[in-house]
Scaffold this active site. Structure first.
Site, PDB file in Angstrom:
ATOM      1  N   ASP A 183       0.901  -1.333  -0.073  1.00  0.00           N
ATOM      2  CA  ASP A 183      -0.044   0.067  -0.026  1.00  0.00           C
ATOM      3  C   ASP A 183       0.918   1.344   0.063  1.00  0.00           C
ATOM      4  O   ASP A 183       1.729   1.577   0.724  1.00  0.00           O
ATOM      5  CB  ASP A 183      -0.899   0.008   1.253  1.00  0.00           C
ATOM      6  CG  ASP A 183      -1.861   1.382   1.032  1.00  0.00           C
ATOM      7  OD1 ASP A 183      -2.578   1.571  -0.110  1.00  0.00           O
ATOM      8  OD2 ASP A 183      -1.779   2.076   2.200  1.00  0.00           O
ATOM      9  N   ASP A 336      -8.114   4.570   5.954  1.00  0.00           N
ATOM     10  CA  ASP A 336      -6.805   4.935   5.331  1.00  0.00           C
ATOM     11  C   ASP A 336      -6.193   6.236   6.018  1.00  0.00           C
ATOM     12  O   ASP A 336      -5.818   7.179   5.594  1.00  0.00           O
ATOM     13  CB  ASP A 336      -7.138   5.340   3.746  1.00  0.00           C
ATOM     14  CG  ASP A 336      -5.844   5.417   3.187  1.00  0.00           C
ATOM     15  OD1 ASP A 336      -4.801   5.048   3.793  1.00  0.00           O
ATOM     16  OD2 ASP A 336      -5.772   5.685   1.951  1.00  0.00           O
TER      17      ASP A 336
HETATM   18 ZN   LIG Z   1      -3.035   2.890  -0.804  1.00  0.00          ZN
END
Ligand SMILES: [Zn+2]
Length: 458
Positions: A183, A336
């Site tokens: 990520d 996030d």
């Molecule tokens: Zn990401």
């Protein structure tokens, strides 16, 4: 699973919270445990576990005398409140090791507890990257010592998240990693992604994919569209996300490996995932509150505090995200949470860091979906607790015998966002000053109260 043992953690016996000793009653709240129970009930917690649940009006009760006789007991009046299985944020950045000026494991855990989360999954783009047993263990040990919320490390797909050499997934799983992701960056090489997904599948791990075609995103700073044109910023087309979503769906079909799509932002991606699910492809997906709350227009008001990757998109995309949440295409809501210092945000838009913090606003922003009729309360709890647990293989639920990870939400309590009061070390939020309704008032992890709302204190 040892992560959830009531005696796991610091290992120093009883602590100041009366851990493993405290008896807690949660009285008269609306229990929402999707697929199992929805009704008004009392819960009795002892030694970190749920020992009794009694539905109000069922004719029996929790035997009030037994509670007051207990040497250390606490009664929580939950009338008018929602009692849910502990919320799980499956996508956060805790920044430690390496970027402790943005966030630490401790400040991130406090931020999570404050936001109603009993567990978080932290992404590996730290310094050093979490691509080794040592870093995974460092995070686990530190979180265990803090003994606040549960921290489940997500380890890297590739060494240094450079997309060149795969990590040793067996070693990472044994050290405590619950999933794999690069990520922050995509795995651009499709053959490498195929191999990673096959290796992860054989170990019953899921690859969480940051979908971004680097060649299309290039040096874009925000969504490619009318607002970017107006402001003179370079754009990132939705196709840079959806092309990789489609690729990863194809790879999941090829390998029969599960793939989880992180932070879905574009209508094209929602459509691709919906089609794949109709074909029974083993794909799951998450979005974040900013993608169902804001659009590209937020860049005009909030500047770099509305800069993230993937970018905020159009109103049609926002609506598609809501539809995807409503029809089950999007399984989970994750924040996030991406803390950055002022020095990384109070600069020119094109140079500013991507990402916003989210742990302390997620519940309030997500409750708006219920108010607006996008989701029922049950569906919302699924997306913030039940489904993340299922995707990652974690224990979850409000049932007798289970670990008492519980979130209590007051759906009517007004909440004005004031980042000065946040537990996070960073302040990069586009929601400053927003007046929201509903917020978490208690967070219990393993039967311990790790956060309690104090009207004057916060
Ligand atoms: Zn990401």
């Amino acid at each position: 699973m040892d992560f959830f043992g009531v005696s796991a953690g610091g290992g120093s016996g009883l602590d100041c919270w009366g851990r493993d000793r405290m008896q807690i009653r949660i009285n008269g709240g609306r229990l929402v445990d999707p697929g199992h129970f929805d009704g008004i009930a009392d819960i009795l917690i002892e030694a970190g576990r749920i020992v009794k649940i009694v539905e109000i009006g069922s004719g029996s009760d929790l035997d009030p005398a037994s509670n007051t006789q207990h040497p250390e007991h606490r009664i929580i009046d939950a009338s008018g409140k929602i009692v849910t299985p502990g919320l799980i944020d499956m996508h956060v950045h805790l920044r430690e090791p390496g970027h402790e000026y943005k966030e630490t494991i401790e400040s991130g855990c406090r931020s999570a507890a404050w936001g109603g989360f009993c567990a978080v999954c932290c992404m590996p783009n730290t310094s050093p990257v979490n691509d080794s047993r040592q870093v995974t263990k460092y995070i686990r040990t530190k979180a265990d010592q803090l003994n606040l919320v549960r921290v489940f490390p997500v380890a890297a797909v590739s060494k240094g998240i450079e997309g060149k050499v795969l990590c040793d997934y067996d070693e990472l799983k044994q050290a405590g990693a619950v999933a794999l992701s690069d990520d922050g960056r995509p795995v651009m090489d499709s053959q490498m992604m195929r191999t990673a997904m096959e290796a992860a599948r054989d170990l019953e791990l899921t690859v969480i994919s940051h979908c971004e075609d680097i060649s299309l995103a290039a040096d874009g700073a925000m969504h490619e569209g009318a607002v970017a044109k107006e402001l003179g910023y370079t754009g990132i087309p939705s196709a840079s996300e959806s092309i990789m979503v489609l690729r990863d769906i194809a790879l999941s079909e090829l390998t029969h490996a599960p793939v989880h799509i992180a932070h879905v932002s574009a209508a094209e991606s929602v459509r691709a995932i919906r089609d794949a699910k109709a074909r029974d492809v083993n794909v799951t997906a998450e979005t974040a509150p900013h993608y169902f709350t804001l659009t590209e227009k937020a860049v005009k008001d909030s500047g770099t505090h509305a800069k993230m990757n993937p970018p905020l998109r159009t109103d049609a995309d926002r609506e598609a995200i809501c539809e995807g949440l409503a029809d089950g295409t999007i399984d989970a809501i994750a924040t996030d949470h991406a803390p950055h210092s002022n020095q990384e945000k109070d600069i020119a838009f094109g140079s500013a860091a991507n990402g916003i913090i989210g742990l302390e606003t997620a519940v309030s922003l997500s409750l708006k979906l219920v108010e607006d009729g996008v989701l029922s309360l049950t569906r919302l709890v699924e997306k913030m607790s039940t489904h993340p647990a299922r995707i990652l293989g974690l224990e979850n639920g409000l049932r007798v015998g289970q670990t008492a990870d519980v979130t209590i939400i007051d759906p009517d309590l007004p909440f004005t966002v004031n980042s000065d009061k946040f537990q996070s070390l960073s302040r990069n939020t586009p929601f400053e000053g927003w007046q929201l309704k509903g917020r978490p008032v208690f967070t219990l992890v393993g039967g311990r109260i790790v956060y309690e709302y104090a009207p004057m204190g916060n």
